[in-house]
Design a protein around this motif. Sequence first.
Motif, PDB file in Angstrom:
ATOM      1  N   GLY A   1      -7.636   5.543  -8.471  1.00  0.00           N
ATOM      2  CA  GLY A   1      -6.630   3.882  -8.986  1.00  0.00           C
ATOM      3  C   GLY A   1      -5.749   3.855  -8.643  1.00  0.00           C
ATOM      4  N   GLU A   2      -4.744   4.449  -7.694  1.00  0.00           N
ATOM      5  CA  GLU A   2      -3.395   3.557  -6.395  1.00  0.00           C
ATOM      6  C   GLU A   2      -4.568   2.910  -5.636  1.00  0.00           C
ATOM      7  OE1 GLU A   2      -0.894   7.592  -4.731  1.00  0.00           O
ATOM      8  OE2 GLU A   2      -1.199   7.358  -7.112  1.00  0.00           O
ATOM      9  N   VAL A   3      -5.687   3.699  -4.542  1.00  0.00           N
ATOM     10  CA  VAL A   3      -6.079   3.598  -3.871  1.00  0.00           C
ATOM     11  C   VAL A   3      -6.384   2.322  -4.156  1.00  0.00           C
ATOM     12  CG1 VAL A   3      -7.370   4.001  -2.002  1.00  0.00           C
ATOM     13  CG2 VAL A   3      -6.059   5.744  -2.712  1.00  0.00           C
ATOM     14  N   LEU A   4      -6.948   2.150  -5.709  1.00  0.00           N
ATOM     15  CA  LEU A   4      -7.362   0.702  -5.676  1.00  0.00           C
ATOM     16  C   LEU A   4      -7.308  -0.730  -5.907  1.00  0.00           C
ATOM     17  CD1 LEU A   4     -10.991   2.344  -7.661  1.00  0.00           C
ATOM     18  CD2 LEU A   4     -10.698   1.409  -5.333  1.00  0.00           C
ATOM     19  N   GLN A   5      -5.552  -0.376  -6.490  1.00  0.00           N
ATOM     20  CA  GLN A   5      -4.907  -1.143  -6.435  1.00  0.00           C
ATOM     21  C   GLN A   5      -4.103  -1.385  -4.968  1.00  0.00           C
ATOM     22  OE1 GLN A   5      -1.378   0.135  -9.021  1.00  0.00           O
ATOM     23  NE2 GLN A   5      -0.856  -1.591  -9.547  1.00  0.00           N
ATOM     24  N   ALA A   6      -3.620  -0.457  -4.058  1.00  0.00           N
ATOM     25  CA  ALA A   6      -3.408  -1.076  -3.079  1.00  0.00           C
ATOM     26  C   ALA A   6      -4.144  -2.345  -2.631  1.00  0.00           C
ATOM     27  CB  ALA A   6      -3.227   0.310  -2.514  1.00  0.00           C
ATOM     28  N   VAL A   7      -5.639  -1.730  -2.550  1.00  0.00           N
ATOM     29  CA  VAL A   7      -6.889  -2.581  -1.968  1.00  0.00           C
ATOM     30  C   VAL A   7      -6.601  -3.441  -2.078  1.00  0.00           C
ATOM     31  CG1 VAL A   7      -9.119  -2.838  -1.655  1.00  0.00           C
ATOM     32  CG2 VAL A   7      -8.637  -0.752  -1.661  1.00  0.00           C
ATOM     33  N   ASP A   8      -6.624  -4.024  -4.099  1.00  0.00           N
ATOM     34  CA  ASP A   8      -6.201  -5.084  -4.272  1.00  0.00           C
ATOM     35  C   ASP A   8      -5.278  -6.351  -4.402  1.00  0.00           C
ATOM     36  OD1 ASP A   8      -9.131  -4.840  -5.855  1.00  0.00           O
ATOM     37  OD2 ASP A   8      -7.615  -4.647  -7.768  1.00  0.00           O
ATOM     38  N   LEU A   9      -3.955  -5.605  -4.033  1.00  0.00           N
ATOM     39  CA  LEU A   9      -3.212  -6.477  -3.797  1.00  0.00           C
ATOM     40  C   LEU A   9      -2.854  -6.313  -2.155  1.00  0.00           C
ATOM     41  CD1 LEU A   9      -1.047  -4.269  -6.321  1.00  0.00           C
ATOM     42  CD2 LEU A   9      -1.918  -6.924  -6.482  1.00  0.00           C
ATOM     43  N   CYS A  10      -2.828  -5.471  -1.524  1.00  0.00           N
ATOM     44  CA  CYS A  10      -2.426  -6.057   0.099  1.00  0.00           C
ATOM     45  C   CYS A  10      -3.357  -7.415   0.210  1.00  0.00           C
ATOM     46  CB  CYS A  10      -3.978  -5.349   0.772  1.00  0.00           C
ATOM     47  SG  CYS A  10      -4.177  -5.415   2.635  1.00  0.00           S
ATOM     48  N   PRO A  11      -2.027  -8.268   0.837  1.00  0.00           N
ATOM     49  CA  PRO A  11      -2.346  -9.534   1.269  1.00  0.00           C
ATOM     50  C   PRO A  11      -3.013  -9.856   2.076  1.00  0.00           C
ATOM     51  CG  PRO A  11      -0.029  -9.283   1.802  1.00  0.00           C
ATOM     52  CD  PRO A  11      -1.154  -7.761   0.877  1.00  0.00           C
ATOM     53  N   SER A  12      -3.353  -9.364   2.816  1.00  0.00           N
ATOM     54  CA  SER A  12      -4.355  -9.298   4.461  1.00  0.00           C
ATOM     55  C   SER A  12      -5.708  -8.809   3.833  1.00  0.00           C
ATOM     56  CB  SER A  12      -3.538  -8.725   5.013  1.00  0.00           C
ATOM     57  OG  SER A  12      -3.470  -7.640   5.846  1.00  0.00           O
TER      58      SER A  12
ATOM     59  N   CYS B   1       0.387  -1.775  -0.265  1.00  0.00           N
ATOM     60  CA  CYS B   1      -0.077   0.158  -0.075  1.00  0.00           C
ATOM     61  C   CYS B   1       0.490   1.147   0.151  1.00  0.00           C
ATOM     62  CB  CYS B   1      -1.082   0.144   1.231  1.00  0.00           C
ATOM     63  SG  CYS B   1      -0.850   0.203   2.772  1.00  0.00           S
ATOM     64  N   ALA B   2       1.764   1.367   0.808  1.00  0.00           N
ATOM     65  CA  ALA B   2       2.798   2.489   1.060  1.00  0.00           C
ATOM     66  C   ALA B   2       3.560   2.643  -0.418  1.00  0.00           C
ATOM     67  CB  ALA B   2       3.780   2.312   2.176  1.00  0.00           C
ATOM     68  N   LEU B   3       3.333   1.450  -0.619  1.00  0.00           N
ATOM     69  CA  LEU B   3       4.790   1.926  -2.486  1.00  0.00           C
ATOM     70  C   LEU B   3       3.868   2.135  -3.422  1.00  0.00           C
ATOM     71  CD1 LEU B   3       6.766  -1.287  -2.344  1.00  0.00           C
ATOM     72  CD2 LEU B   3       8.283   0.979  -2.063  1.00  0.00           C
ATOM     73  N   LEU B   4       2.804   1.624  -3.367  1.00  0.00           N
ATOM     74  CA  LEU B   4       1.997   2.238  -4.373  1.00  0.00           C
ATOM     75  C   LEU B   4       1.130   3.566  -4.239  1.00  0.00           C
ATOM     76  CD1 LEU B   4      -0.174  -0.988  -5.015  1.00  0.00           C
ATOM     77  CD2 LEU B   4       1.074   0.032  -6.633  1.00  0.00           C
ATOM     78  N   SER B   5       0.549   3.725  -3.166  1.00  0.00           N
ATOM     79  CA  SER B   5      -0.011   5.186  -3.107  1.00  0.00           C
ATOM     80  C   SER B   5       0.395   5.514  -1.095  1.00  0.00           C
ATOM     81  CB  SER B   5      -1.534   5.266  -2.867  1.00  0.00           C
ATOM     82  OG  SER B   5      -2.182   6.001  -2.763  1.00  0.00           O
ATOM     83  N   PRO B   6       1.860   6.078  -1.581  1.00  0.00           N
ATOM     84  CA  PRO B   6       2.992   6.750  -0.844  1.00  0.00           C
ATOM     85  C   PRO B   6       2.059   8.479  -0.176  1.00  0.00           C
ATOM     86  CG  PRO B   6       3.649   7.840  -2.311  1.00  0.00           C
ATOM     87  CD  PRO B   6       2.560   6.562  -2.952  1.00  0.00           C
ATOM     88  N   GLU B   7       1.204   9.199  -0.858  1.00  0.00           N
ATOM     89  CA  GLU B   7       0.180  10.309  -0.360  1.00  0.00           C
ATOM     90  C   GLU B   7      -0.838   9.766   0.942  1.00  0.00           C
ATOM     91  OE1 GLU B   7      -1.063  12.953  -3.555  1.00  0.00           O
ATOM     92  OE2 GLU B   7       1.227  12.277  -4.602  1.00  0.00           O
ATOM     93  N   VAL B   8      -1.094   8.526   0.564  1.00  0.00           N
ATOM     94  CA  VAL B   8      -2.402   7.943   1.385  1.00  0.00           C
ATOM     95  C   VAL B   8      -2.195   6.383   2.591  1.00  0.00           C
ATOM     96  CG1 VAL B   8      -4.628   6.810   0.745  1.00  0.00           C
ATOM     97  CG2 VAL B   8      -4.093   8.126  -0.559  1.00  0.00           C
TER      98      VAL B   8
END
Length: 63
Positions: free
Chosen positions: A45-56, A16-23
């Motif tokens: 877009g980047e927040v939703l990508q972080a959601v999709d890639l979050c393993p937990s 999440c921090a790598l994909l969307s460091p502003e959030v």
Amino acid sequence: MRVSTDRDRCVGSGQCALLSPEVFDQDADGLVVVLRESPAEELRGEVLQAVDLCPSRTIRVHD
């Protein structure tokens, strides 16, 4: 858009921090920290990508 997380479920992968460091960031233990609970729409877009890639699956987006 409103962003929330469940820190108890976070495994500290940091995607999440790598994909969307502003959030998102990580604390000293590597757990997710939400920097902006209501990020700008252009970050969706980047927040939703972080959601999709979050393993937990700890990140939630509320519209």
